[in-house]
Design a protein around this motif. Structure first.
Motif, PDB file in Angstrom:
ATOM      1  N   ALA A   7       0.823  -1.204   0.000  1.00 51.16           N
ATOM      2  CA  ALA A   7       0.000   0.000   0.000  1.00 51.16           C
ATOM      3  C   ALA A   7       0.860   1.257   0.000  1.00 51.16           C
ATOM      4  O   ALA A   7       0.544   2.242  -0.662  1.00 51.16           O
ATOM      5  N   SER A   8       1.934   1.253   0.736  1.00 52.11           N
ATOM      6  CA  SER A   8       2.862   2.385   0.754  1.00 52.11           C
ATOM      7  C   SER A   8       3.972   2.127  -0.260  1.00 52.11           C
ATOM      8  O   SER A   8       4.660   1.117  -0.189  1.00 52.11           O
ATOM      9  N   LYS A   9       4.136   3.039  -1.188  1.00 48.47           N
ATOM     10  CA  LYS A   9       5.143   2.861  -2.243  1.00 48.47           C
ATOM     11  C   LYS A   9       6.559   2.807  -1.687  1.00 48.47           C
ATOM     12  O   LYS A   9       7.430   2.120  -2.220  1.00 48.47           O
ATOM     13  N   SER A  10       6.779   3.510  -0.603  1.00 46.66           N
ATOM     14  CA  SER A  10       8.139   3.568  -0.060  1.00 46.66           C
ATOM     15  C   SER A  10       8.623   2.225   0.461  1.00 46.66           C
ATOM     16  O   SER A  10       9.834   1.982   0.519  1.00 46.66           O
ATOM     17  N   ILE A  11       7.705   1.339   0.805  1.00 49.33           N
ATOM     18  CA  ILE A  11       8.114   0.070   1.387  1.00 49.33           C
ATOM     19  C   ILE A  11       8.895  -0.771   0.381  1.00 49.33           C
ATOM     20  O   ILE A  11       9.762  -1.558   0.747  1.00 49.33           O
ATOM     21  N   GLU A  55       5.883  -1.205  10.452  1.00 52.19           N
ATOM     22  CA  GLU A  55       5.066  -0.002  10.562  1.00 52.19           C
ATOM     23  C   GLU A  55       4.067   0.123   9.421  1.00 52.19           C
ATOM     24  O   GLU A  55       2.932   0.567   9.614  1.00 52.19           O
ATOM     25  N   LEU A  56       4.465  -0.289   8.240  1.00 56.69           N
ATOM     26  CA  LEU A  56       3.673  -0.033   7.038  1.00 56.69           C
ATOM     27  C   LEU A  56       2.794  -1.198   6.619  1.00 56.69           C
ATOM     28  O   LEU A  56       2.176  -1.151   5.547  1.00 56.69           O
ATOM     29  N   THR A  57       2.716  -2.252   7.433  1.00 57.88           N
ATOM     30  CA  THR A  57       1.850  -3.389   7.119  1.00 57.88           C
ATOM     31  C   THR A  57       1.053  -3.796   8.362  1.00 57.88           C
ATOM     32  O   THR A  57       1.498  -3.566   9.494  1.00 57.88           O
ATOM     33  N   PHE A  96      17.564   3.932  -0.776  1.00 57.78           N
ATOM     34  CA  PHE A  96      17.034   4.487   0.470  1.00 57.78           C
ATOM     35  C   PHE A  96      16.694   5.972   0.325  1.00 57.78           C
ATOM     36  O   PHE A  96      15.728   6.451   0.924  1.00 57.78           O
ATOM     37  N   VAL A  97      17.475   6.694  -0.452  1.00 56.35           N
ATOM     38  CA  VAL A  97      17.161   8.107  -0.705  1.00 56.35           C
ATOM     39  C   VAL A  97      15.806   8.220  -1.409  1.00 56.35           C
ATOM     40  O   VAL A  97      14.963   9.048  -1.038  1.00 56.35           O
ATOM     41  N   ALA A  98      15.584   7.375  -2.418  1.00 56.04           N
ATOM     42  CA  ALA A  98      14.304   7.391  -3.118  1.00 56.04           C
ATOM     43  C   ALA A  98      13.160   6.987  -2.189  1.00 56.04           C
ATOM     44  O   ALA A  98      12.077   7.575  -2.223  1.00 56.04           O
ATOM     45  N   GLY A  99      13.388   5.975  -1.346  1.00 61.55           N
ATOM     46  CA  GLY A  99      12.356   5.540  -0.411  1.00 61.55           C
ATOM     47  C   GLY A  99      11.984   6.619   0.585  1.00 61.55           C
ATOM     48  O   GLY A  99      10.810   6.784   0.932  1.00 61.55           O
ATOM     49  N   ASP A 128       3.914   9.581   1.208  1.00 60.25           N
ATOM     50  CA  ASP A 128       2.916   8.662   1.780  1.00 60.25           C
ATOM     51  C   ASP A 128       2.301   9.249   3.052  1.00 60.25           C
ATOM     52  O   ASP A 128       1.107   9.173   3.263  1.00 60.25           O
ATOM     53  N   VAL A 129       3.149   9.803   3.917  1.00 58.25           N
ATOM     54  CA  VAL A 129       2.681  10.363   5.178  1.00 58.25           C
ATOM     55  C   VAL A 129       1.803  11.578   4.956  1.00 58.25           C
ATOM     56  O   VAL A 129       0.782  11.774   5.631  1.00 58.25           O
TER      57      VAL A 129
END
Length: 453
Positions: free
Chosen positions: A256-260, A380-382, A437-440, A447-448
């Motif tokens: 659901a969160s793209k950063s994950i 945190e994201l799941t 990690f920079v992109a995430g 996302d937040v």
């Protein structure tokens, strides 16, 4: 007014008290779960669960890494190439990567504790099979089944540990639990080298197999599904119902969160470093420093122990720095990548000596530090109900991209250009992981900030 609402929403999100600020929270709410659950066991029993689950992880990696200490003996005994030696190590991580996801789904539904017991019994039996192998093919098959047994242990075991502790300790627990891999590798290398030097390499495998069998039986008696989290771990025993399993909802919750996605990929690429160094350090010390086998195994084990200590320290440091600022987990992962890459880049440009060993130690201290922050981000994201499955995706990336790829890549390069020259190239992996990690981190901020609905 809108600005005030956004600031308030973000404040509440950082406290973990709302469920639907971003897409990841919406997926959690859609599956009928709270964002974070309150542990249902006493603190003493929680630490008992951690100790026993951690102990089995030690046995897991002791069985996995015993091979590395006896590389020189197997190379001479069966006339193996470095590529073949690397494949005996990589096949375990490859099977872990391929099977972690499906087996973790089964464990989430069938029972995590019961699954962990059967995993431990299988890898211990396969380790015993290594002891009686008569050739490379039989050893390869036995190592394959070690990988099958160990496939979902890291993800399911971590899900069990996270379920009995509060959410604000997630990075510490993730780092500390996964440090069992380093500690187990250290014990496996040191003990196996000593046993092999005195009794032969076959007894090294027998020793690790017996340790796994005994600890698995103790775990089965002490840790139970009902005591850990009635109604949450499997649902079937406590309430008579199974957790919902709809592929579309599962995929939404996992991604659901793209950063994950960048947390998965960044950690996986970074683990090329420990994947390669855990396997090849004993051989490097043997070739570059002319150390005897038992001493090379012990020195390599000390370096691996350093990596384990770093996992714990980096996890605790991440929790402390990011407790009220969740986005800082990404920055901590970036810092660990940069430091480890710089240390190894300088170390392997130097000739063998004390300065080189010191820089290798610095790199080992922080090379796996990304596991703490990324493990916390995954949790945190799941939703907690699918933490075993989410950790399996994480384990898949860690093993396929890092732990499986590292040893065989270095082995192939070593056959062509020498082991020292091959190790000079591994810091390149930290450049890729840093960029991921920079992109995430940038996507996490979006996302937040994204409003619900």
């Amino acid at each position: 007014m809108r600005l005030g609402e956004t600031a308030e929403t973000r404040r509440l999100l950082f406290k973990g008290t709302i469920k639907e600020t971003n897409v990841g929270m919406q997926a959690t709410a859609a599956m009928g779960e709270r964002y974070a659950q309150t542990p249902t066991v006493s603190r003493a029993y929680a630490w008992c669960v951690f100790a026993l689950t951690f102990g089995l992880l030690l046995a897991d990696y002791m069985s996995r890494q015993v091979l590395n200490a006896v590389f020189p003996l197997l190379k001479a005994h069966w006339s193996l190439t470095d590529t073949q030696l690397g494949s005996l190590s990589s096949i375990v991580s490859l099977m872990v990567g391929l099977l972690a996801f499906p087996l973790s789904i089964l464990a989430d539904r069938w029972g995590r504790v019961r699954s962990l017991f059967f995993m431990a019994m299988l890898w211990s039996l396969a380790t015993l099979g290594c002891a009686v192998s008569a050739n490379y093919g039989q050893m390869f098959a036995a190592r394959l089944f070690i990988g099958v047994g160990e496939a979902a242990y890291g993800s399911v075991g971590l899900a069990v540990v996270l379920s009995v502790f509060p959410a604000h300790l997630r990075a510490t627990l993730s780092g500390s639990f996964l440090a069992g891999g380093s500690f187990g590798s250290m014990l496996g290398m040191a003990l196996s080298g000593i046993v092999a030097a005195h009794l032969g390499w076959r007894w090294s495998f027998v020793t690790m197999a017996v340790f796994g069998f005994v600890l698995a039986l103790i775990y089965r008696v002490v840790v139970t599904e009902q005591r850990i989290a009635p109604g949450h771990m499997t649902g079937s025993r406590a309430t008579g119902t199974r957790p919902p399993f709809a592929p579309r909802e599962l995929a939404r919750a996992l991604f659901a969160s793209k950063s994950i996605v960048f947390a998965y990929l960044g950690c996986g690429v970074q683990l090329i470093l420990p994947g390669a160094l855990f396997v090849w350090l004993p051989s490097y010390l043997l070739r570059a420093y002319d150390m005897p086998l038992d001493r090379a195994s012990v020195v390599a084990a000390i370096f691996v122990l350093t990596s384990g200590v770093g996992l714990v320290v980096c996890g605790m440091l991440t929790d402390r720095i990011s407790r009220h600022h969740p986005a800082r987990k990404w920055m901590m992962a970036i810092v660990y990548c940069v430091i480890s890459g710089a240390a190894f880049a300088v170390a392997f440009q130097l000739p063998p000596g004390n300065l080189q060993l010191t820089l290798i130690g610095v790199g080992m201290l922080v090379e796996s530090g990304v596991c703490g922050p990324t493990g916390a981000l995954v949790a945190e994201l799941t939703p907690s109900r699918i933490h075993g499955t989410a950790m399996a995706i994480w384990a898949l990336a860690n093993n396929l991209l890092g732990l499986a790829a590292g040893p065989v890549i270095i082995g192939m390069l070593a056959d062509r250009m020498g082991l020292h020259a091959a190790l000079e190239l591994i810091p390149l992996a930290t450049v890729v992981s840093t960029l991921l990690f920079v992109a995430g981190r940038r996507l996490y901020s979006r996302d937040v900030a994204r409003p619900a609905g």
